[in-house]
Every structure is written in structure tokens, then in C-alpha cells.
Design a protein around this motif. Structure first.
Motif, mmCIF file in Angstrom:
data_model
loop_
_atom_site.group_PDB
_atom_site.id
_atom_site.type_symbol
_atom_site.label_atom_id
_atom_site.label_comp_id
_atom_site.label_asym_id
_atom_site.label_seq_id
_atom_site.Cartn_x
_atom_site.Cartn_y
_atom_site.Cartn_z
ATOM 1 N N SER A 275 24.968 143.359 82.139
ATOM 2 C CA SER A 275 26.462 143.622 82.595
ATOM 3 C C SER A 275 26.927 143.213 81.613
ATOM 4 O O SER A 275 27.456 141.739 80.788
ATOM 5 C CB SER A 275 26.196 143.176 83.609
ATOM 6 O OG SER A 275 27.766 142.721 83.782
ATOM 7 N N ASP A 320 25.259 140.851 92.881
ATOM 8 C CA ASP A 320 24.667 142.072 92.885
ATOM 9 C C ASP A 320 24.985 142.925 91.946
ATOM 10 O O ASP A 320 23.711 142.953 91.212
ATOM 11 C CB ASP A 320 24.169 142.302 94.607
ATOM 12 C CG ASP A 320 23.663 140.777 95.617
ATOM 13 O OD1 ASP A 320 23.163 139.887 94.864
ATOM 14 O OD2 ASP A 320 24.301 141.058 96.948
ATOM 15 N N GLN A 321 25.487 143.202 91.765
ATOM 16 C CA GLN A 321 26.058 145.005 91.038
ATOM 17 C C GLN A 321 25.032 144.260 89.290
ATOM 18 O O GLN A 321 24.870 144.858 88.732
ATOM 19 C CB GLN A 321 27.178 145.396 91.081
ATOM 20 C CG GLN A 321 27.135 146.254 90.325
ATOM 21 C CD GLN A 321 25.754 147.341 90.369
ATOM 22 O OE1 GLN A 321 25.753 147.881 91.597
ATOM 23 N NE2 GLN A 321 25.454 148.059 89.391
ATOM 24 N N GLU A 324 21.982 143.920 88.827
ATOM 25 C CA GLU A 324 21.429 145.235 89.539
ATOM 26 C C GLU A 324 21.324 146.059 87.601
ATOM 27 O O GLU A 324 20.761 146.868 87.427
ATOM 28 C CB GLU A 324 21.970 145.873 89.789
ATOM 29 C CG GLU A 324 21.767 146.350 92.047
ATOM 30 C CD GLU A 324 20.209 146.012 92.117
ATOM 31 O OE1 GLU A 324 18.857 146.471 91.769
ATOM 32 O OE2 GLU A 324 19.960 145.178 93.010
ATOM 33 N N ASP A 325 22.458 145.905 87.240
ATOM 34 C CA ASP A 325 22.777 146.227 85.972
ATOM 35 C C ASP A 325 21.849 145.740 85.156
ATOM 36 O O ASP A 325 21.056 146.554 83.327
ATOM 37 C CB ASP A 325 24.231 146.412 85.638
ATOM 38 C CG ASP A 325 25.099 147.040 85.820
ATOM 39 O OD1 ASP A 325 24.853 147.748 86.374
ATOM 40 O OD2 ASP A 325 26.218 146.246 85.611
ATOM 41 N N THR A 326 21.706 144.649 84.925
ATOM 42 C CA THR A 326 19.466 143.976 84.537
ATOM 43 C C THR A 326 19.050 144.210 84.109
ATOM 44 O O THR A 326 17.992 144.887 84.066
ATOM 45 C CB THR A 326 19.629 142.232 84.529
ATOM 46 O OG1 THR A 326 21.388 141.616 84.146
ATOM 47 C CG2 THR A 326 18.817 141.690 83.746
ATOM 48 N N LEU A 327 18.489 145.082 85.958
ATOM 49 C CA LEU A 327 17.423 145.961 86.066
ATOM 50 C C LEU A 327 17.361 147.226 85.953
ATOM 51 O O LEU A 327 16.159 147.295 85.116
ATOM 52 C CB LEU A 327 17.012 145.468 87.687
ATOM 53 C CG LEU A 327 16.777 144.593 88.272
ATOM 54 C CD1 LEU A 327 16.125 144.814 90.039
ATOM 55 C CD2 LEU A 327 15.280 143.477 87.907
ATOM 56 N N ASN A 328 18.243 147.867 85.631
ATOM 57 C CA ASN A 328 18.563 148.593 85.312
ATOM 58 C C ASN A 328 17.982 149.442 83.667
ATOM 59 O O ASN A 328 17.550 150.058 83.209
ATOM 60 C CB ASN A 328 19.653 149.632 85.706
ATOM 61 C CG ASN A 328 20.663 149.815 85.904
ATOM 62 O OD1 ASN A 328 21.431 149.214 84.340
ATOM 63 N ND2 ASN A 328 21.692 149.295 86.692
ATOM 64 N N SER A 331 14.808 148.532 82.863
ATOM 65 C CA SER A 331 13.980 149.980 83.045
ATOM 66 C C SER A 331 14.271 150.405 81.986
ATOM 67 O O SER A 331 13.178 151.706 81.657
ATOM 68 C CB SER A 331 14.312 150.889 84.516
ATOM 69 O OG SER A 331 13.375 149.931 85.134
ATOM 70 N N ARG A 366 16.337 136.166 92.175
ATOM 71 C CA ARG A 366 17.063 137.913 91.426
ATOM 72 C C ARG A 366 15.544 137.044 90.207
ATOM 73 O O ARG A 366 15.129 138.163 89.759
ATOM 74 C CB ARG A 366 18.151 137.022 90.464
ATOM 75 C CG ARG A 366 18.743 138.003 91.355
ATOM 76 C CD ARG A 366 20.893 137.643 90.949
ATOM 77 N NE ARG A 366 21.285 137.610 91.872
ATOM 78 C CZ ARG A 366 22.902 138.300 91.788
ATOM 79 N NH1 ARG A 366 23.825 136.651 91.168
ATOM 80 N NH2 ARG A 366 23.395 137.604 92.928
ATOM 81 N N ARG A 369 12.246 138.654 91.535
ATOM 82 C CA ARG A 369 12.426 140.617 91.201
ATOM 83 C C ARG A 369 12.576 140.794 89.962
ATOM 84 O O ARG A 369 11.834 141.941 89.299
ATOM 85 C CB ARG A 369 14.145 140.739 92.272
ATOM 86 C CG ARG A 369 13.663 140.758 93.031
ATOM 87 C CD ARG A 369 14.721 141.470 93.790
ATOM 88 N NE ARG A 369 15.457 142.552 93.642
ATOM 89 C CZ ARG A 369 16.579 143.102 93.680
ATOM 90 N NH1 ARG A 369 18.024 142.646 94.518
ATOM 91 N NH2 ARG A 369 16.942 144.723 93.576
#
Ligand code: 5AD
Ligand code: SF4
Length: 451
Positions: A275, A320-321, A324-328, A331, A366, A369
Motif C-alpha cells: 500500500s 483492510d484495503q 488487500e493491496d499487500t496481498l494483490n 499475487s 492478516r 492470510r
């Protein structure tokens, strides 16, 4: 000379492992040889790590465990980053500790030990401990011995130390001090001596290793050029480096991955978070897009490069967003391996006093996940090597009889059945099975691929 026994426990990073090795080198001429347990030791050194909370708690519990073995003869020392950061606190909480010294003063060990013995002789009781957490003007590197003891086929070499970047979560600029690069010639000589001792792979170390800057001839010499220079050492087969910062990833270094055969196709390049908002509050001074661009460019020079990173979850203000930016980002990149941690507030760093600290249960959730995703990626990376034949440097003994453990160019651990005579050799191995943290395979030729 009287034989003495030395026990060193190393916590934390590879730099600490390097430092512990150098402490053993300094002490060898004084008659110290390494033993595996603190029991019966003449000198015990706990070489500590301060990077996260759990790392420094361990030191106090280990001190308590060693205390019963401590007789009048034993000198008990705490070294490393916890010593640097809270030396006086250690002496207060554990007054039976004789020596406390930081990462920049261990070249003074012989003198400190002599002083510790003198004060033990006086039996002056609590408070007699010696504290040396200076950042001396002289560099310890100029005072370390030329001999290296107990090195295997793969060794570390510190080329740079300290950090001027001041990420808001990190204690390193305070415990290791300002950025310092060793001269090219000193590094070349140390690398040559290691190779003379049978080392085939060298990992160049530094907290900000790619900020390395030296001088070679009349020109500036960055890490890329340094590795090219080191590649002329006959018998040095592999070069690695860690840890790098995205802001110091220059083109010359990327090109070294293409043009210098000894530079392995692996890069540990921590981003910490995907992020931009969090990167900014972490004071990383670069964006997610900048990082992605580096990776893209690097892959044009070295398409097979394996990537690794460090991640922190639950940094203050992480939504949370942001997570999510770390996860994407993970990926999008596809890591061969990576380390991930819950944010741990460190006293004296800006992050520790920021608003919006993230609750522990959110951090744990987190982390789980993120680690699930990274584990899948690592397994996938390992599976993709099945069927390939890769050069593997057999640098460790396996767990079972008749087994050796080695490393692929991509830093995967490989278990093979092998004659012990191949220890220290680089052999071609066909990879057969993939696991989460390792692969297994069969040696194709019983000859070293390097001869
Ligand atoms: N909390 C959690 N992780 C940290 N690291 C450094 N400081 C902290 C901290 N306060 C992690 C970073 C770094 C790695 C060596 O340790 O991810 O890259
Ligand atoms: Fe710590 Fe940041 Fe320096 Fe790395 S770059 S050592 S994370 S302050």
C-alpha cells in the motif's frame, strides 16, 4: 597456551552470524575453541537481535537458563543489537553478566575479557560488569584477524553496515549506526582468503547492501561493479547479496545479474507493504509502482530471477484495503520465498508512538492470510523445478546418513543421496519432488560441474 572453551549463541540475521564467526576468529589465537553447549564454557557470548519484540525477550530467558552453569571461571557476555540498545538495562536486570558490548566494538574482545577477569579476581560483586556500546571512530573491520575458522563451502562477508534510511518501524539505524561501506580492496582480500579456505559461494552482507559505494581505480564502485570485480577470484563460483533496498536498485546491479555468471538469479528485495499509504508512513520513500517497475526491468535482464521479500502486517494505520493491496502485490509478483512479520513497536522508533496501532488479533489474522498465500507461492515455485536439472552446491550435511543438503541457484534447499566426498562440490541434480521448504533430487553426475 591454555585451551579454553567458547560457546556462542547467535540470534537474528545473517549479519549476526557473520559477526559471531568473526568473534570466534578473534578469540582463536587466545586459545578459545567452539563448543556446542554453554555447560563448562570459559566464555559464553549471546549475540542478540533487537529487530522484533520476541527476539529480545529470548535473551533474558536464555540468560536465566545459563546462570546455573556460571561459575567464577565463566565470563558471560551479551553482544549484538539488544546490548547496543539496552546495555544498561541488561546489567541492571542480570547483574551476573560480565560483559555487554555492541556490534561495533567486538574487535576489543580480548581487552574486554582481560578486564572482566581482573574484575572477577577482585570479586567486587554486582555492578562489576563492563559495558562497551560506543560507536568508535576506528572501524572494527580494520582490527579483525585475517584468519577465518570453521568456514564451509558457503560463507558470509560483510561489505556494508548500518543504515541512514530510518524506516519508521526499524531499530537498525540506532543499533548498527550510520551507513558505512568497506573499501573494495579489503573486501577483495577477505573474499580471496575465504576462497583459499575452500569457500565456493559468498553472500555479501549489509543492512543496505545495495547502497554499497566504494572506489575502484579512479571510478566509483557500486555493488554491481564490486561483484564483477570479485568474479575474477579464481575458485569463487557463486555470489549472492542481501539485504537490498528498492531505492538503491541501480541498473548496473541489474545488469550484473545478466552479465556476471557468478551472480546468482535470486534477489531478496523487501517491500514491507503493497500500500502506498503505508509505504509513506513507513518512510520507505518509494511507491508500489516503483517496486513493480524494478521487478519488471530486472526480469528483462534475468527472466528466471527468483524473488524474495520481507513484509510487515499491522503497521499503524493499516486498513483492510491496505492489507488487500499487500496481498494483490504478492499475487502480481509471485515470490519464490518471503518472510512476513506482525508489526512490533520498538521503543525509540517513530512507529511506536503513532496513532492507530492495529489490534493484535487483526495482525494475527492478516499474518496468517499472507503466510498462506506466500506458502502456496513457494510450493508452486518448488513444483516448477521438478524435472529440471540444476547445479546444486552441496554445502551442508543432511539429516540422514548418506544424505547431503545443497542449494540451487534460486536458493532452494535440495536433499540428495550422496557420497560424502561430494561435500563442497557443485553437482548437477535432477529435481524430483517438491515440498513447501525444500526439494529432493538425484545427482546426475558424480563429478563436480565446476571442474
Ligand atoms: N516489526 C516487525 N517487523 C520488523 N522488521 C523490522 N523491524 C520490524 C518491526 N518493528 C522486519 C522488516 C525487515 C526485517 C529484517 O524485519 O520486514 O525487512
Ligand atoms: Fe531498517 Fe529501513 Fe534501514 Fe532496512 S532500510 S535497516 S528496514 S531502517
Amino acid at each position: 597456551m591454555i585451551e579454553k572453551r567458547l560457546y556462542i549463541k547467535t540470534y537474528g540475521c545473517q549479519m549476526n552470524m557473520y559477526d559471531s564467526g568473526r568473534m570466534a576468529d578473534i578469540l582463536k589465537p587466545l586459545g578459545y575453541s567452539l563448543i556446542e553447549t554453554p555447560e563448562g564454557a570459559d566464555l559464553v557470548i549471546l549475540n542478540t537481535c533487537h529487530i522484533r519484540e520476541k527476539a529480545d525477550e529470548k535473551v533474558y530467558s536464555d540468560l536465566g537458563r545459563i546462570r546455573p552453569y556460571k561459575d567464577d571461571k565463566m565470563v558471560l557476555a551479551v553482544a549484538g543489537c539488544v546490548a547496543q540498545a539496552e546495555g544498561a538495562e541488561i546489567m541492571r536486570r542480570a547483574p551476573y553478566v560480565d560483559l555487554v558490548f555492541g556490534p561495533q566494538t567486538y574487535h576489543r574482545l580480548p581487552e574486554m575479557i582481560a578486564r572482566a577477569h581482573r574484575s572477577q579476581d577482585k570479586k567486587s560483586g554486582p555492578g562489576r560488569g563492563i559495558l562497551d556500546v560506543e560507536f568508535p571512530l576506528e572501524s572494527k573491520f580494520d582490527h579483525l584477524p585475517q584468519e577465518h575458522t570453521g568456514v564451509g563451502p558457503s560463507a558470509f562477508l560483510a561489505i556494508q553496515e548500518g543504515c541512514d534510511k530510518f524506516c519508521t518501524f526499524c531499530v537498525v539505524p540506532y543499533t548498527r549506526g550510520a551507513e558505512y561501506s568497506r573499501p573494495v580492496q579489503a573486501i577483495y582480500e577477505e573474499a580471496s582468503r575465504l576462497v583459499d579456505c575452500g569457500v565456493k559461494e559468498i553472500t555479501l552482507l549489509g543492512q543496505n547492501v545495495n547502497a554499497y559505494h566504494g572506489v575502484l581505480g579512479a571510478n566509483e564502485c557500486g555493488l554491481g561493479k564490486l561483484m564483477e570485480h570479485l568474479s575474477s577470484i579464481k575458485g569463487l563460483e557463486r555470489l549472492r547479496y542481501m539485504t537490498s533496498h528498492p531505492r538503491d536498485m541501480d541498473e548496473e546491479l541489474m545488469i550484473a545479474h545478466r552479465d556476471v555468471p557468478q551472480v546468482m538469479p535470486f534477489l531478496h528485495l523487501p517491500i514491507q507493504s503493497g500500500s502506498n499509504q503505508i509505504l509513506e508512513t513507513m518512510n520507505r520513500k518509494h511507491t508500489r509502482e516503483h517496486y513493480l517497475k524494478i521487478i519488471e526491468k530486472l526480469r528483462t535482464y534475468r527472466p528466471d530471477i527468483a524473488l524474495s521479500s520481507d513484509f510487515i502486517v499491522g503497521f499503524p494505520g493499516e486498513t483492510d484495503q491496505d492489507f488487500e493491496d499487500t496481498l494483490n502485490l504478492v499475487s502480481e509478483i509471485g515470490y519464490a520465498q518471503a518472510y512476513s512479520f506482525k508489526y512490533s513497536p520498538r521503543l525509540g522508533t517513530p512507529g511506536a508512538v503513532m496513532d492507530n496501532q492495529v489490534p493484535e488479533d487483526v495482525k494475527s489474522d492478516r499474518l496468517e492470510r499472507l503466510q498462506d498465500l506466500l506458502n502456496v507461492q513457494q510450493q508452486t515455485f518448488n513444483e516448477l523445478s521438478v524435472g529440471k536439472t540444476l547445479p546444486v552446491l552441496l554445502d551442508r550435511k543432511g539429516k540422514k546418513e548418506g544424505q547431503l543438503l545443497g542449494k540451487t541457484p534460486y536458493l532452494q534447499s535440495v536433499y540428495v543421496e550422496s557420497s560424502p566426498r561430494l561435500f563442497g562440490e557443485c553437482v548437477n541434480v535432477t529435481i524430483e519432488k517438491a515440498f513447501a521448504n525444500s526439494v529432493t533430487g538425484t545427482i546426475l553426475t558424480q563429478e563436480s560441474v565446476l571442474k
